[in-house]
Every structure is written in C-alpha cells, then in structure tokens.
Design a protein around this motif. Structure first.
Motif, PDB file in Angstrom:
ATOM      1  N   TYR A  54       0.889  -1.156   0.000  1.00 22.41           N
ATOM      2  CA  TYR A  54       0.000   0.000   0.000  1.00 22.41           C
ATOM      3  C   TYR A  54       0.930   1.210   0.000  1.00 22.41           C
ATOM      4  CZ  TYR A  54      -2.673  -3.738   2.238  1.00 22.41           C
ATOM      5  OH  TYR A  54      -3.224  -4.942   2.560  1.00 22.41           O
ATOM      6  N   VAL A  55       0.609   2.220  -0.794  1.00 24.20           N
ATOM      7  CA  VAL A  55       1.497   3.376  -0.956  1.00 24.20           C
ATOM      8  C   VAL A  55       0.685   4.658  -0.859  1.00 24.20           C
ATOM      9  CG1 VAL A  55       3.066   4.568  -2.537  1.00 24.20           C
ATOM     10  CG2 VAL A  55       3.064   2.064  -2.451  1.00 24.20           C
ATOM     11  N   ALA A  56       1.214   5.623  -0.092  1.00 22.82           N
ATOM     12  CA  ALA A  56       0.661   6.975  -0.060  1.00 22.82           C
ATOM     13  C   ALA A  56       1.812   7.951  -0.296  1.00 22.82           C
ATOM     14  CB  ALA A  56      -0.006   7.270   1.280  1.00 22.82           C
ATOM     15  N   ILE A  57       1.593   8.902  -1.191  1.00 24.91           N
ATOM     16  CA  ILE A  57       2.589   9.939  -1.476  1.00 24.91           C
ATOM     17  C   ILE A  57       1.856  11.266  -1.408  1.00 24.91           C
ATOM     18  CG2 ILE A  57       4.213  10.858  -3.177  1.00 24.91           C
ATOM     19  CD1 ILE A  57       4.479   7.961  -4.243  1.00 24.91           C
ATOM     20  N   GLU A  71      -0.466  10.350  -4.817  1.00 24.98           N
ATOM     21  CA  GLU A  71      -0.758   8.966  -5.167  1.00 24.98           C
ATOM     22  C   GLU A  71      -1.249   8.234  -3.931  1.00 24.98           C
ATOM     23  OE1 GLU A  71      -0.366   7.288  -8.245  1.00 24.98           O
ATOM     24  OE2 GLU A  71       0.057   9.243  -9.128  1.00 24.98           O
ATOM     25  N   LEU A  72      -2.187   7.325  -4.128  1.00 24.03           N
ATOM     26  CA  LEU A  72      -2.705   6.499  -3.045  1.00 24.03           C
ATOM     27  C   LEU A  72      -3.076   5.150  -3.642  1.00 24.03           C
ATOM     28  CD1 LEU A  72      -3.546   6.282  -0.066  1.00 24.03           C
ATOM     29  CD2 LEU A  72      -5.783   7.168  -0.734  1.00 24.03           C
ATOM     30  N   TRP A  73      -2.275   4.121  -3.311  1.00 26.82           N
ATOM     31  CA  TRP A  73      -2.472   2.785  -3.867  1.00 26.82           C
ATOM     32  C   TRP A  73      -2.872   1.835  -2.758  1.00 26.82           C
ATOM     33  CZ3 TRP A  73       2.996   2.453  -6.543  1.00 26.82           C
ATOM     34  CH2 TRP A  73       3.103   3.457  -7.491  1.00 26.82           C
ATOM     35  N   VAL A  74      -4.110   1.422  -2.745  1.00 23.06           N
ATOM     36  CA  VAL A  74      -4.597   0.434  -1.771  1.00 23.06           C
ATOM     37  C   VAL A  74      -5.594  -0.479  -2.487  1.00 23.06           C
ATOM     38  CG1 VAL A  74      -4.279   1.833   0.304  1.00 23.06           C
ATOM     39  CG2 VAL A  74      -6.419   1.968  -0.929  1.00 23.06           C
ATOM     40  N   GLY A  75      -5.766  -1.659  -1.958  1.00 22.72           N
ATOM     41  CA  GLY A  75      -6.698  -2.592  -2.575  1.00 22.72           C
ATOM     42  C   GLY A  75      -8.131  -2.332  -2.167  1.00 22.72           C
ATOM     43  N   ASP A  77     -10.811  -0.294   0.928  1.00 17.88           N
ATOM     44  CA  ASP A  77     -10.886   0.780   1.924  1.00 17.88           C
ATOM     45  C   ASP A  77     -10.428   0.336   3.311  1.00 17.88           C
ATOM     46  OD1 ASP A  77     -11.752   2.547   0.054  1.00 17.88           O
ATOM     47  OD2 ASP A  77     -13.759   2.798   0.876  1.00 17.88           O
ATOM     48  N   GLU A  78     -10.693  -0.902   3.655  1.00 17.24           N
ATOM     49  CA  GLU A  78     -10.342  -1.373   4.999  1.00 17.24           C
ATOM     50  C   GLU A  78      -8.838  -1.338   5.245  1.00 17.24           C
ATOM     51  OE1 GLU A  78     -10.411  -6.145   4.645  1.00 17.24           O
ATOM     52  OE2 GLU A  78     -12.186  -5.115   3.858  1.00 17.24           O
ATOM     53  N   TRP A  79      -8.032  -1.259   4.189  1.00 18.38           N
ATOM     54  CA  TRP A  79      -6.579  -1.242   4.349  1.00 18.38           C
ATOM     55  C   TRP A  79      -6.009   0.173   4.413  1.00 18.38           C
ATOM     56  CZ3 TRP A  79      -6.646  -5.097  -0.189  1.00 18.38           C
ATOM     57  CH2 TRP A  79      -7.034  -6.343   0.292  1.00 18.38           C
ATOM     58  N   LEU A  80      -6.844   1.189   4.229  1.00 19.14           N
ATOM     59  CA  LEU A  80      -6.363   2.576   4.286  1.00 19.14           C
ATOM     60  C   LEU A  80      -5.684   2.877   5.624  1.00 19.14           C
ATOM     61  CD1 LEU A  80      -9.338   4.427   2.605  1.00 19.14           C
ATOM     62  CD2 LEU A  80      -6.984   4.329   1.747  1.00 19.14           C
ATOM     63  N   LYS A  81      -6.234   2.347   6.692  1.00 13.63           N
ATOM     64  CA  LYS A  81      -5.694   2.633   8.026  1.00 13.63           C
ATOM     65  C   LYS A  81      -4.296   2.054   8.228  1.00 13.63           C
ATOM     66  CE  LYS A  81     -10.237   3.019  10.038  1.00 13.63           C
ATOM     67  NZ  LYS A  81     -11.255   2.417  10.869  1.00 13.63           N
ATOM     68  N   ASP A  82      -3.893   1.099   7.387  1.00 15.41           N
ATOM     69  CA  ASP A  82      -2.536   0.555   7.481  1.00 15.41           C
ATOM     70  C   ASP A  82      -1.489   1.594   7.094  1.00 15.41           C
ATOM     71  OD1 ASP A  82      -3.520  -1.839   8.367  1.00 15.41           O
ATOM     72  OD2 ASP A  82      -3.385  -2.836   6.420  1.00 15.41           O
ATOM     73  N   LEU A  83      -1.885   2.565   6.287  1.00  9.24           N
ATOM     74  CA  LEU A  83      -1.011   3.694   5.971  1.00  9.24           C
ATOM     75  C   LEU A  83      -1.168   4.712   7.105  1.00  9.24           C
ATOM     76  CD1 LEU A  83      -1.901   3.857   2.201  1.00  9.24           C
ATOM     77  CD2 LEU A  83       0.370   3.334   3.126  1.00  9.24           C
ATOM     78  N   ARG A  84      -0.631   4.373   8.248  1.00  8.71           N
ATOM     79  CA  ARG A  84      -0.923   5.089   9.507  1.00  8.71           C
ATOM     80  C   ARG A  84      -0.679   6.590   9.458  1.00  8.71           C
ATOM     81  NH1 ARG A  84       2.487   1.269  13.137  1.00  8.71           N
ATOM     82  NH2 ARG A  84       1.599  -0.656  12.409  1.00  8.71           N
ATOM     83  N   SER A  85       0.487   6.984   9.003  1.00 16.10           N
ATOM     84  CA  SER A  85       0.815   8.422   9.007  1.00 16.10           C
ATOM     85  C   SER A  85      -0.107   9.195   8.079  1.00 16.10           C
ATOM     86  CB  SER A  85       2.272   8.643   8.613  1.00 16.10           C
ATOM     87  OG  SER A  85       3.120   8.066   9.572  1.00 16.10           O
ATOM     88  N   TRP A  86      -0.273   8.688   6.855  1.00 15.88           N
ATOM     89  CA  TRP A  86      -1.161   9.368   5.913  1.00 15.88           C
ATOM     90  C   TRP A  86      -2.597   9.370   6.440  1.00 15.88           C
ATOM     91  CZ3 TRP A  86      -5.475   7.680   3.323  1.00 15.88           C
ATOM     92  CH2 TRP A  86      -6.003   8.573   2.398  1.00 15.88           C
ATOM     93  N   GLU A 135       4.852   6.890   2.146  1.00 16.12           N
ATOM     94  CA  GLU A 135       4.621   5.835   3.132  1.00 16.12           C
ATOM     95  C   GLU A 135       4.299   4.560   2.364  1.00 16.12           C
ATOM     96  OE1 GLU A 135       2.257   5.050   7.307  1.00 16.12           O
ATOM     97  OE2 GLU A 135       1.494   6.596   5.950  1.00 16.12           O
ATOM     98  N   VAL A 136       5.065   3.495   2.653  1.00 16.04           N
ATOM     99  CA  VAL A 136       4.893   2.212   1.981  1.00 16.04           C
ATOM    100  C   VAL A 136       4.739   1.141   3.053  1.00 16.04           C
ATOM    101  CG1 VAL A 136       5.913   0.533   0.401  1.00 16.04           C
ATOM    102  CG2 VAL A 136       6.306   2.971   0.039  1.00 16.04           C
ATOM    103  N   VAL A 137       3.661   0.356   2.948  1.00 14.64           N
ATOM    104  CA  VAL A 137       3.373  -0.698   3.921  1.00 14.64           C
ATOM    105  C   VAL A 137       3.013  -1.952   3.145  1.00 14.64           C
ATOM    106  CG1 VAL A 137       1.877  -1.387   5.831  1.00 14.64           C
ATOM    107  CG2 VAL A 137       2.461   1.021   5.525  1.00 14.64           C
ATOM    108  N   ARG A 138       3.595  -3.070   3.566  1.00 10.54           N
ATOM    109  CA  ARG A 138       3.301  -4.324   2.889  1.00 10.54           C
ATOM    110  C   ARG A 138       2.868  -5.367   3.912  1.00 10.54           C
ATOM    111  NH1 ARG A 138       6.510  -8.491   1.504  1.00 10.54           N
ATOM    112  NH2 ARG A 138       8.371  -7.349   2.094  1.00 10.54           N
ATOM    113  N   GLU A 139       1.723  -5.991   3.637  1.00  7.87           N
ATOM    114  CA  GLU A 139       1.262  -7.077   4.490  1.00  7.87           C
ATOM    115  C   GLU A 139       2.311  -8.189   4.465  1.00  7.87           C
ATOM    116  OE1 GLU A 139      -2.736  -9.833   4.996  1.00  7.87           O
ATOM    117  OE2 GLU A 139      -2.463  -8.635   3.190  1.00  7.87           O
TER     118      GLU A 139
END
Length: 177
Positions: A54-57, A71-75, A77-86, A135-139
């Motif tokens: 998941y990526v937020a720029i 940019e906001l790359w997520v699969g 909506d429930e995974w948006l919160k994984d991009l904690r800072s953004w 911010e980049v987060v990977r399960e």
C-alpha cells in the motif's frame, strides 16, 4: 506632553504603514509552469508471502498541513488505516479525497508521475517550504516512512532519496518550463 503624544502617534502611523502590508501579504504562488516529477520504484522482493504494498505519497506545507495527496495505492478501503501516518493526517478527514485519488496496488516496477503544483482544492500552492512524504506498507512485510524537505519557488532542484527495504530509489525533480 502634547509633543510627546504627537511624536508617538507619528511613530505608530509609520509602523502601521510599514508592517501591516507585510503582515497581511501572502506569498506569491509557485510559477504556473512548475511541476514536481517523481520517479518511484518498488523492488522485487523474493519471499513466499509477498503482497503488493500500500502506498501513499503526499505534500505538506511548513505548518505540517497536507496540501495534496499525489498517489494512493490500496486494494480495499479497509486497508487505508494501514497507511498510519497518511491516514492520521489526511485520510480519515476527507472521504471525497480518498475516493478521488485511490487506485489499485501496483506490482514491483518503476513508476513516474507528476504533481502539477495545485492543492487539493485546485489552487496553485504558494512559494515556500514543503515536505514530500512517501509511506509504503506491505502485508507480511515492512513499513517505510520517508520524507524530504524542499523549497518550492522559482528555482528548479532535484533530490534522490536512498532506497529502503520497501522502495528503490526515489527521485524528485522540481521543474520550471
């Protein structure tokens, strides 16, 4: 006493003429031809449990207020919160923005995109100090939070941000055509 009062009044009037315009003046916007070109890569990571990150720029001004999510790359909506800072800064407050910029996650590879210098409301940002965030987060993987200070104005610049566990090189080029 009257002379002293008169002199004091003159000083106050002079200071008002000098200081008030500066107090109420706003910075000039960045040039209409200015853009921020971003080259961003996601490395191929060999693991049995690889998931696309998941990526937020986004860009924040000197007051740490988000001016634009680029940019906001997520699969889902429930995974948006994984991009904690953004999410804490931007996502939870602006559902329309989330809907407007979200796209699917991306596989490993090189990506290029451009920011046009406009804020989330479509206004050209003022010249000044900003911070570029990634911010980049990977399960089943890592989490990287990257920031680069920059000054937007009438001078072009380039920055290369070193690779991290979840990103390759990131290059930002502020161009004025």
């Amino acid at each position: 006493m009257t002379l002293l009062f008169k002199r004091l009044s003159q000083c106050v009037a002079l200071l008002s003429c000098l200081l008030l315009p500066a107090f109420f003046a706003t910075a000039a916007p960045i040039p209409a031809t200015a853009t921020l070109a971003v080259e961003f890569s996601l490395p191929k990571i060999d693991t049995t449990m690889y998931a696309r990150p998941y990526v937020a720029i986004w860009i924040e001004n000197s007051k740490r207020k988000s001016v634009r999510t680029i940019e906001l790359w997520v699969g889902k909506d429930e995974w948006l919160k994984d991009l904690r800072s953004w999410w804490r800064k931007v996502g939870r407050y602006d559902r329309a923005l989330v809907d407007g910029v979200t796209s699917a996650t991306r596989p490993a590879g090189d990506y290029r995109f451009t920011w046009d210098g406009l804020d989330n409301d479509g206004n050209r940002v003022e010249a000044g100090k900003y911070t570029f965030y990634v911010e980049v987060v990977r399960e089943h993987g890592g989490r990287n939070f990257i920031r680069q200070k920059m000054t937007l104005g009438d001078q072009p610049f380039s920055h290369t941000i070193a690779p991290t566990e979840e990103t390759g090189d990131i290059r930002i080029n502020y161009l004025i055509k």
